[in-house]
Design a protein around this motif. Structure first.
Motif, short mmCIF file in Angstrom:
data_model
loop_
_atom_site.label_atom_id
_atom_site.label_comp_id
_atom_site.label_asym_id
_atom_site.label_seq_id
_atom_site.Cartn_x
_atom_site.Cartn_y
_atom_site.Cartn_z
N SER A 26 0.84 -1.19 0.00
CA SER A 26 0.00 0.00 0.00
C SER A 26 0.88 1.25 0.00
O SER A 26 2.07 1.19 0.32
CB SER A 26 -0.91 0.00 1.23
N ALA A 27 0.27 2.37 -0.34
CA ALA A 27 1.01 3.63 -0.34
C ALA A 27 1.52 3.97 1.05
O ALA A 27 2.61 4.53 1.20
CB ALA A 27 0.11 4.75 -0.87
N ASN A 28 0.76 3.61 2.07
CA ASN A 28 1.18 3.89 3.44
C ASN A 28 2.43 3.11 3.81
O ASN A 28 3.34 3.63 4.46
CB ASN A 28 0.06 3.55 4.42
N ILE A 29 2.49 1.85 3.40
CA ILE A 29 3.68 1.03 3.69
C ILE A 29 4.90 1.61 3.00
O ILE A 29 5.98 1.73 3.60
CB ILE A 29 3.44 -0.43 3.24
N SER A 31 5.49 4.66 2.04
CA SER A 31 5.90 5.99 2.51
C SER A 31 6.31 6.00 3.98
O SER A 31 7.17 6.79 4.37
CB SER A 31 4.75 6.99 2.28
N ARG A 32 5.69 5.12 4.78
CA ARG A 32 5.93 5.18 6.22
C ARG A 32 7.02 4.25 6.71
O ARG A 32 7.74 4.57 7.66
CB ARG A 32 4.63 4.90 6.98
#
Length: 239
Positions: A26-29, A31-32
């Motif tokens: 996911s985009a969160n994974i 970026s974070r």
């Protein structure tokens, strides 16, 4: 020699895994998680800095080494190689991520230091060369196996190419350890660790996007800190 091979395999397999399964992240994974790895780098750096015995030669080595790195434009040279590596890889496979040229180069240089020139890798290679114990490098391999897929999901197989300088550095230090470590003292090794910790701390700030430290230009400091530590002890500490 076990540790350098295990670490190289972990980095290479992790990079391939990141390219294969990266699109599912996911985009969160994407970026974070790099921020988590940057935080881990800063934490390791703080622990390593805490081992310092003679602060003055460590700071002197960091300043002189970084100045030398700026003069020879070490980071610029690494960025050019990174750009060529990306171009070459993209001719063979479709890029895994969609990042700008500037972001790619910034992250790639930080990863070079994190994977190839970290205090854990350098000292772990030397320790195995002297004692035959690969524990430190195996621990580093575990961390790299989880770090590489996240970055490879955005930077592509170029991350896997870092296995070459990593293995060269660790293998050379392993072979040279028998010559290097007998010439060192516990204080020199502690100051070497502290200098590496400062670079790791700067690397963490860079990975997190807080401050773009010229971490590659700081690498020459690692070659200066032990001689500086020895000389300082002889001049100002020895009775």
């Amino acid at each position: 020699m076990i540790g350098p091979y295990v670490n190289a395999a972990a980095l290479l397999l992790g990079s391939v895994a990141g390219v294969v399964i990266g699109p599912r992240f996911s985009a969160n994974i994407r970026s974070r998680m790099p921020m988590v790895f940057g935080c881990a780098s800063m934490g390791l750096g703080v622990v390593m800095i805490g081992k310092v015995k003679l602060l003055a030669p460590v700071v002197l080595a960091l300043v002189v080494g970084s100045f030398w790195g700026e003069i020879i434009r070490l980071e610029g040279g690494i960025q050019k190689l990174a750009n060529r590596a990306r171009t070459w890889i993209e001719k063979l496979v479709r890029p895994s991520g969609d990042v700008s040229q500037e972001e790619f180069l910034d992250k790639y240089v930080a990863l070079l230091v994190l994977f190839c020139m970290s205090g854990t890798g350098v000292y772990g290679s030397m320790a195995e060369g002297m004692t035959g114990d690969p524990t430190l490098l195996i621990v580093k391999a575990i961390l790299d196996a989880f770090t590489a897929p996240i970055f490879a999901s955005t930077l592509g197989l170029s991350v896997g190419l870092l296995v070459v300088p990593q293995f060269v550095v660790q293998g050379a230090l392993y072979l040279a350890a028998a010559l290097i470590l007998p010439l060192t003292t516990p204080d020199m090794l502690a100051d070497f660790s502290a200098c590496g910790g400062l670079i790791m701390l700067a690397t963490g700030f860079r990975i997190c996007g807080i401050q773009q430290f010229p971490v590659a230009n700081m690498i020459p400091s690692l070659f200066l800190v032990m001689p500086f530590s020895w000389g300082w002890a002889q001049l100002f500490v020895a009775p």
